[in-house]
Design an enzyme around this catalytic site. Structure first.
Site, PDB file in Angstrom:
ATOM      1  N   GLY A  92       0.860  -1.173  -0.110  1.00  0.00           N
ATOM      2  CA  GLY A  92       0.083  -0.156  -0.086  1.00  0.00           C
ATOM      3  C   GLY A  92       1.133   1.334  -0.114  1.00  0.00           C
ATOM      4  N   ALA A 147       0.726  -5.681  -8.075  1.00  0.00           N
ATOM      5  CA  ALA A 147       1.159  -6.491  -9.359  1.00  0.00           C
ATOM      6  C   ALA A 147       2.334  -7.491  -9.214  1.00  0.00           C
ATOM      7  CB  ALA A 147       1.741  -5.230 -10.252  1.00  0.00           C
ATOM      8  N   ASP A 168       2.708  -1.110 -13.662  1.00  0.00           N
ATOM      9  CA  ASP A 168       3.124  -1.887 -12.398  1.00  0.00           C
ATOM     10  C   ASP A 168       3.341  -3.039 -12.940  1.00  0.00           C
ATOM     11  OD1 ASP A 168       2.829   0.448 -11.000  1.00  0.00           O
ATOM     12  OD2 ASP A 168       1.603  -0.609  -9.351  1.00  0.00           O
TER      13      ASP A 168
HETATM   14  O1  PMV Z   1      -0.431   1.643  -7.575  1.00  0.00           O
HETATM   15  P1  PMV Z   1       0.561   2.657  -7.691  1.00  0.00           P
HETATM   16  O2  PMV Z   1       0.587   3.839  -6.388  1.00  0.00           O
HETATM   17  O3  PMV Z   1       2.008   1.969  -7.765  1.00  0.00           O
HETATM   18  O4  PMV Z   1       0.357   3.775  -8.857  1.00  0.00           O
HETATM   19  C1  PMV Z   1       0.253   3.308 -10.249  1.00  0.00           C
HETATM   20  C2  PMV Z   1       0.684   4.446 -11.033  1.00  0.00           C
HETATM   21  C3  PMV Z   1      -0.342   5.328 -11.360  1.00  0.00           C
HETATM   22  O5  PMV Z   1       0.154   5.818 -12.491  1.00  0.00           O
HETATM   23  C4  PMV Z   1      -0.647   6.254 -10.551  1.00  0.00           C
HETATM   24  C5  PMV Z   1      -1.606   4.368 -11.923  1.00  0.00           C
HETATM   25  C6  PMV Z   1      -1.523   3.575 -12.983  1.00  0.00           C
HETATM   26  O6  PMV Z   1      -2.245   2.634 -13.247  1.00  0.00           O
HETATM   27  O7  PMV Z   1      -0.570   3.859 -13.882  1.00  0.00           O
END
Ligand code: PMV
Length: 311
Positions: A91, A98, A140
């Protein structure tokens, strides 16, 4: 009907990630630069004696992810437990969901003696990510599958390019005390941008220019230049309303401690800050830790990601 899958015990790992520049704008059609880190998730599939039942999972969403992974890999009915371990904070915008999806797919495939390509794994992991984050760009799952430093465009189709750095890049990750919620942060920025595209679109284009300039700085090993671009990216993320006073404070603390640049990484609203040390990470880590911050060092682009360990 697909026959029952014969499983054997198998484990696999997958890496977490940091977004160097370009989070959020990547959802709106612009590129991002992302890198795998040497912290991640390990999944072990432990088969039960007889086929026919559902996989065991305490958490409902995890149960859905396991069911979807089983279907995506084309496995028949099978009964197993999963054991999840790892050293990746959850989180915090470091790609834990991922990494879980990729490690689960790899472990399950190995368990059933399947060998899907990385491209198949990345596509499946993107599907599983939708369970957790709604409409993820795929940045991710791509980073977790391939590792290394990547230029990423969501497409469709997804396009990624491996960036070979002239030298490994040390970074410091500082964790805030607040977990983030990616789909909520992405969704509310999407709503603001839809209400006032004339305000937000030029900011997204400006971030995209920073991402392009950062690519050149990475190839030139221009760390001062890269750091300045990262700090500018943070300013624009803040302008878009996805930072928090706590994240801004961490950025300021890193810069005051001599970092060449610092920014939030991932969706924001909580999560982590990425800082670029001026030399080895030790002094920056020590200063941030002395001020009570939870942080760790990683090295980007050090070596190609090792294949998943399977026992
Ligand atoms: O889930 P996070 O915090 O690793 O965010 C991923 C990156 C974003 O660009 C904010 C969302 C995405 O799907 O690309």
């Amino acid at each position: 009907m697909v026959p029952a899958a014969k499983l054997q015990r198998a484990s696999a790992t997958a890496a977490g990630k940091v977004i160097l520049l370009g989070e959020h704008v990547v959802v709106h059609g612009h590129p991002a630069i992302v890198a795998g880190i040497d912290r991640g998730v390990r999944v072990t599939v432990v088969p039960h004696g007889s086929a026919g039942g559902a996989p065991d999972a305490a958490d409902a969403r995890l149960g859905q992810a396991i069911g979807l992974a089983t279907r995506l890999l084309g496995l028949g009915p099978c009964q197993f437990e999963v054991v999840i371990e790892g050293d990746l904070p959850v989180g915090m915008g470091l790609g834990s969901s991922a990494a879980l999806a990729v490690a689960l797919l790899r472990a399950l495939a190995a368990s059933a003696a399947r060998a899907p390509s990385d491209d198949e794994l990345a596509a499946h992991a993107h599907e599983i990510e939708r369970l957790f984050h709604g409409t993820p760009s795929g940045v991710d799952s791509t980073a977790s599958t391939y590792g290394g430093v990547l230029w990423f465009e969501a497409g469709p189709p997804v396009r990624y390019e491996r960036l070979l750095l002239p030298a490994p890049l040390p970074i410091v990750v500082a964790l805030s005390k607040t977990p983030h919620a990616t789909s909520q942060t992405v969704g509310s920025l999407r709503e603001r941008a839809a209400r006032a595209p004339e305000v937000y679109q030029p900011v997204f284009v400006a971030v995209a220019a920073l991402v392009t300039a950062a690519r050149a700085a990475l190839f030139a090993d221009d760390r001062a230049g890269l750091g300045a671009l990262m700090t500018m990216n943070h300013g624009l993320l803040r302008a878009c309303g996805v930072s928090t006073p706590e994240l801004d404070g961490l950025v300021e603390a890193a810069l005051a401690a001599g970092a060449l640049g610092a920014k939030l990484t991932g969706a924001g609203g909580g999560g982590a800050v990425l800082a670029l040390p001026d030399g080895p990470p030790g002094p920056l880590l020590a200063t941030l830790r002395a001020a009570g911050h939870d942080c760790f060092a990683a090295t980007l682009g050090a070596a190609p990601a090792s294949p998943a360990a399977v026992r």
